[in-house]
Design a protein around this motif. Structure first.
Motif, PDB file in Angstrom:
ATOM      1  N   THR A  16       0.831  -1.195   0.000  1.00 16.51           N
ATOM      2  CA  THR A  16       0.000   0.000   0.000  1.00 16.51           C
ATOM      3  C   THR A  16       0.871   1.253   0.000  1.00 16.51           C
ATOM      4  O   THR A  16       1.844   1.330   0.751  1.00 16.51           O
ATOM      5  CB  THR A  16      -0.919   0.001   1.239  1.00 16.51           C
ATOM      6  N   TYR A  30      -9.833  10.093   3.166  1.00 16.06           N
ATOM      7  CA  TYR A  30      -8.472  10.336   2.699  1.00 16.06           C
ATOM      8  C   TYR A  30      -8.342  11.813   2.378  1.00 16.06           C
ATOM      9  O   TYR A  30      -9.295  12.437   1.895  1.00 16.06           O
ATOM     10  CB  TYR A  30      -8.166   9.530   1.439  1.00 16.06           C
ATOM     11  N   TRP A  45     -12.504   2.334   2.463  1.00 15.42           N
ATOM     12  CA  TRP A  45     -11.697   1.113   2.384  1.00 15.42           C
ATOM     13  C   TRP A  45     -10.219   1.429   2.212  1.00 15.42           C
ATOM     14  O   TRP A  45      -9.856   2.416   1.580  1.00 15.42           O
ATOM     15  CB  TRP A  45     -12.188   0.234   1.227  1.00 15.42           C
ATOM     16  N   THR A  46      -9.395   0.575   2.777  1.00 13.38           N
ATOM     17  CA  THR A  46      -7.945   0.690   2.656  1.00 13.38           C
ATOM     18  C   THR A  46      -7.547   0.639   1.186  1.00 13.38           C
ATOM     19  O   THR A  46      -8.046  -0.184   0.430  1.00 13.38           O
ATOM     20  CB  THR A  46      -7.246  -0.461   3.415  1.00 13.38           C
ATOM     21  N   ARG A  47      -6.630   1.518   0.807  1.00  9.43           N
ATOM     22  CA  ARG A  47      -6.115   1.524  -0.563  1.00  9.43           C
ATOM     23  C   ARG A  47      -5.140   0.361  -0.717  1.00  9.43           C
ATOM     24  O   ARG A  47      -4.119   0.302  -0.041  1.00  9.43           O
ATOM     25  CB  ARG A  47      -5.365   2.815  -0.842  1.00  9.43           C
ATOM     26  N   THR A  48      -5.461  -0.536  -1.630  1.00 13.19           N
ATOM     27  CA  THR A  48      -4.612  -1.696  -1.857  1.00 13.19           C
ATOM     28  C   THR A  48      -4.532  -1.946  -3.351  1.00 13.19           C
ATOM     29  O   THR A  48      -5.554  -2.227  -3.982  1.00 13.19           O
ATOM     30  CB  THR A  48      -5.192  -2.946  -1.164  1.00 13.19           C
ATOM     31  N   GLY A 149     -11.355  -3.514  10.628  1.00 14.65           N
ATOM     32  CA  GLY A 149     -10.665  -2.301  10.229  1.00 14.65           C
ATOM     33  C   GLY A 149     -10.040  -1.571  11.394  1.00 14.65           C
ATOM     34  O   GLY A 149     -10.169  -1.974  12.553  1.00 14.65           O
ATOM     35  N   THR A 164      -7.862  -1.804  16.281  1.00  9.87           N
ATOM     36  CA  THR A 164      -8.240  -2.558  15.101  1.00  9.87           C
ATOM     37  C   THR A 164      -9.134  -3.697  15.555  1.00  9.87           C
ATOM     38  O   THR A 164      -8.822  -4.385  16.522  1.00  9.87           O
ATOM     39  CB  THR A 164      -6.999  -3.108  14.372  1.00  9.87           C
ATOM     40  N   LEU A 178     -11.402   2.672   9.050  1.00  6.44           N
ATOM     41  CA  LEU A 178     -10.772   2.399   7.762  1.00  6.44           C
ATOM     42  C   LEU A 178     -10.828   0.891   7.572  1.00  6.44           C
ATOM     43  O   LEU A 178     -10.104   0.137   8.223  1.00  6.44           O
ATOM     44  CB  LEU A 178      -9.325   2.908   7.737  1.00  6.44           C
ATOM     45  N   ALA A 180     -10.635  -2.909   6.141  1.00  2.37           N
ATOM     46  CA  ALA A 180      -9.652  -3.717   5.423  1.00  2.37           C
ATOM     47  C   ALA A 180     -10.266  -5.008   4.887  1.00  2.37           C
ATOM     48  O   ALA A 180      -9.851  -5.499   3.841  1.00  2.37           O
ATOM     49  CB  ALA A 180      -8.471  -4.048   6.333  1.00  2.37           C
TER      50      ALA A 180
END
Length: 195
Positions: A16, A30, A45-48, A149, A164, A178, A180
């Motif tokens: 990431t 973001y 959502w997490t940027r992946t 998340g 988390t 956020l 995941a």
């Protein structure tokens, strides 16, 4: 030598990129948020990046977008084909934690997608986490229930990470999470013979 790499495993080429989380009116976002980084529920959502097969497999780490696809569509976590289904429900392979509470795994949230029978047999032999004990479970009910998340809380200007964990879709904390991975809640479970 060929190594079996489960579909949901992250590869080293899928690291990431750095990002900055900011406080918004009703949660986090973001700093440079773009269309498509939230789902239809408004969850961030997490940027992946998706670079399946690039680099080396990072066993024990999950690729979020592939995990979400497998969970939403009840696909096998290993081969991405349809998960095994019968009149008793959808098949999962889980670490054996029957001592945790009476009725386990009913009402348990799982982030592991389901599995097909051939891949369950392979996983039982090859996965280090399952060597300490595993069971096959058929879940008659398995609704999508929330996300795994990182939760944040407001702080002057910049949100701060708190923990988390699993957050249900109806939780007021979901807008400060956020995400995941998706999780499903298993119920009406039948424990099968260990593979």
């Amino acid at each position: 030598m060929n190594v079996l790499v489960p579909y949901i495993t992250r590869w080293s080429g899928e690291d990431t990129a750095p990002f900055r989380i900011v406080a918004r009116r009703n949660g986090i976002g973001y700093a440079d948020e773009t269309l498509g980084e939230r789902d239809s529920r408004g969850i961030l959502w997490t940027r992946t990046p998706s670079r399946h097969g690039q680099g080396k497999p990072v066993f024990g780490q999950i690729h979020g977008p592939r995990q979400r696809r497998a969970m939403r569509n009840l696909l096998c976590q290993v081969c991405a084909g349809p998960a095994d289904q019968s009149t008793d429900g959808v098949l999962w392979i889980l670490q054996d934690q029957r001592a945790d509470w009476p009725g386990w795994p009913n009402r348990m949230g799982v982030t592991e997608p389901p599995i097909c029978l051939p891949c369950a047999e392979l996983s039982a032999r090859l996965c280090p986490a399952l060597r300490r004990g595993r069971v096959l479970v058929r879940a008659g009910a398995h609704p999508l229930a929330g996300v795994l998340g990182t939760q944040y809380r407001p702080r002057l200007g910049t949100p701060v990470k708190t923990e988390t964990g699993l957050v249900t879709f109806d939780s007021p904390h979901i807008r400060w999470t956020l995400a995941a991975q998706l999780f499903r809640e298993l119920d009406n479970c039948t424990i099968l013979e260990t593979p």
